[in-house]
Write an enzyme that holds these catalytic residues in place. Structure first.
Site, PDB file in Angstrom:
ATOM      1  CB  THR A  74      -0.958  -0.002   1.201  1.00  0.00           C
ATOM      2  OG1 THR A  74      -1.833   1.105   1.076  1.00  0.00           O
ATOM      3  CG2 THR A  74      -0.241   0.089   2.508  1.00  0.00           C
ATOM      4  CB  THR A  82      -8.100  22.515  -8.516  1.00  0.00           C
ATOM      5  OG1 THR A  82      -8.793  22.134  -7.319  1.00  0.00           O
ATOM      6  CG2 THR A  82      -8.931  22.117  -9.710  1.00  0.00           C
TER       7      THR A  82
END
Length: 456
Positions: free
Chosen positions: A224, A456
């Site tokens: 992970t 963003t």
């Protein structure tokens, strides 16, 4: 609507990384002020500007050994394996886990689902590092993290790799900067180190260091997130792979933030043997057994930092499933509880809604027949202050819950949930059966905000 969007994107975040990358006061306690780093390893963190919005922070990490290393890694099982995962697997297979010198990591772009061009970019990153080391054979593990589906600004990266190589150092500050370079939405760099001894050489001191990144898209399946561990102990490649696989299964594979398994998940370890001594090779040896315990404990501590930095998280939760007929069934139940949105949101709301925990236990798939028997299942909250457990369910019968005490327990940052599949007093005394432990965090409004405007 546009005004609302501007407000959300401009709001102050309490739990996510601030724009100036300053470490929040609540996370300062996890930053080491010094370290004990393995001999022969040099590291650097360099600014490239992989994301155009990053104008000054390090986003290229380089970890190098002065001598060839044994190396091992575990990788994501996501079908859309990122280019660096594919390239690194091929490198380790072709070298049979020997002769690896470096790990290079960029943050800001995952180089995942980027086709043939992405594979070429990953190869070129490793090749450039090898050239700096004066090597012609592939000897570098490549990792990337960030937005999926975008190509790397590979020219910028290749131009800065020589700078990263020139800046290699062994100081604590260098290690900390390198750990920072692999961060994305992380609010703090995750770095640990320790010393240890082995039974065969009680007078010889070895060191182990590790860094990891991750705050979201965290749920394991063979590996992970990203993690790099380095040790100066001598370990043969085959032994190193089995040691890492065991450690990861009980650490990085036992954490969850949001239930998503990344395309880029990689945990790698390098062992250069610079501290001397006899190589660890046989699983039957005392040194192997000791190293397994040391590496597993270290990996658990490192992986828990990821949970403590979960996107928007306010709680660090341990779920302990005990008195199971086998380890795998206990692990599956713990995993199901850890990724339940209803459990995670209840904990965020400080709601002792144990029915959600019981529901998750009941729908867990893949457990051995007879593992979950309602009449012998118990659930409780274990406070971190050492006070008596708060029993919620005993042998399938609900307890009269002290809601006021439950609220006090749930106000704490740390909490342990104990699930006893054997029931009642037997389970509390820890008699019989297998146990699995998982670590996870809660879900908050902040998690949605962070991931709603991630690109963003």
């Amino acid at each position: 609507m546009a005004a609302f969007a501007r407000m959300v994107k401009g709001q102050v975040r309490n739990y996510s990384a601030p724009l100036d990358m300053a470490i929040p006061a609540s996370k300062q306690k996890y930053i080491p002020s010094s370290g004990s780093y393995p001999k022969g390893f040099l590291v650097s963190g360099t600014h490239v500007g992989v994301k155009a919005s990053n104008t000054k922070f390090p986003d290229l990490a380089l970890i190098s050994s002065e001598t060839p290393c044994s190396a091992a890694a575990v990788f994501t099982t996501n079908k859309f394996q990122a280019a660096p995962v594919q390239v690194s697997k091929k490198t380790l297979e072709s070298r049979q886990g020997q002769g690896i010198r470096s790990v290079v990591i960029n943050s800001g772009c995952a180089n995942a689902v980027t086709g043939k061009g992405g594979l070429e970019d990953a190869v070129s990153m490793g090749k450039k590092v090898d050239e700096c080391n004066g090597l012609s054979e592939p000897s570098t593990i490549v990792m990337s993290t960030g937005v999926i589906g975008q190509r790397l600004p590979i020219s910028k990266i290749l131009n800065k790799i020589p700078t990263a190589h020139e800046n290699l150092a062994s100081t604590h500050d260098a290690w900390l900067t390198t750990a920072r370079a692999i961060c994305t939405t992380d609010t703090f760099p995750k770095l640990l180190s320790r010393t240890f001894v082995l039974p065969s050489s009680p007078g010889r001191t070895y060191s182990l260091a590790g860094m990891t990144k991750g705050a979201g898209m965290i749920h394991p399946n063979m590996a992970t997130l990203l993690g790099v561990l380095c040790t100066d102990a001598p370990i043969d490649p085959s032994a190193l792979q089995s040691l890492l696989t065991h450690a990861v299964s009980r650490s990085f594979n036992s954490i969850s933030v949001d239930g998503d398994t990344s395309t880029n998940d990689t945990v790698a370890i390098l062992a250069n043997g610079a501290a001397g001594g006899a190589p660890i090779s046989s699983p039957a040896s005392d040194d192997y057994t000791a190293m397994q315990d040391i590496l597993t404990s270290f990996a658990q501590s490192l992986s828990q930092l990821v949970v403590r930095d979960g996107e928007g998280a306010t709680k660090f939760v341990t779920v302990r499933v005990q008195n199971s007929p086998d380890y795998e069934s206990a692990r599956l139940i713990a995993s199901t509880i850890a990724r339940s949105p209803l459990v995670k949101t209840a904990l965020y709301g400080r709601d002792a809604n144990w029915g959600r925990i019981l529901c998750a236990i009941g729908y867990t798939q893949g457990v051995a027949p007879g593992t979950v028997v309602p009449e012998r299942t118990s659930v409780s909250f274990k406070p971190v202050d050492g006070s008596p457990v708060l029993k919620l369910l005993v042998n399938g019968e609900p307890e009269q819950v002290d809601e006021e005490r439950a609220s006090v327990i749930l106000q704490e940052e740390d909490l342990e949930i104990v699930v006893d599949l054997g029931g009642g007093e037997k389970g509390e005394q820890g008699l019989g059966g297998e146990e699995a432990v998982y670590w996870f965090c809660d879900f908050s409004h902040e998690y949605v905000t962070i991931n709603g405007d991630y690109r963003t």
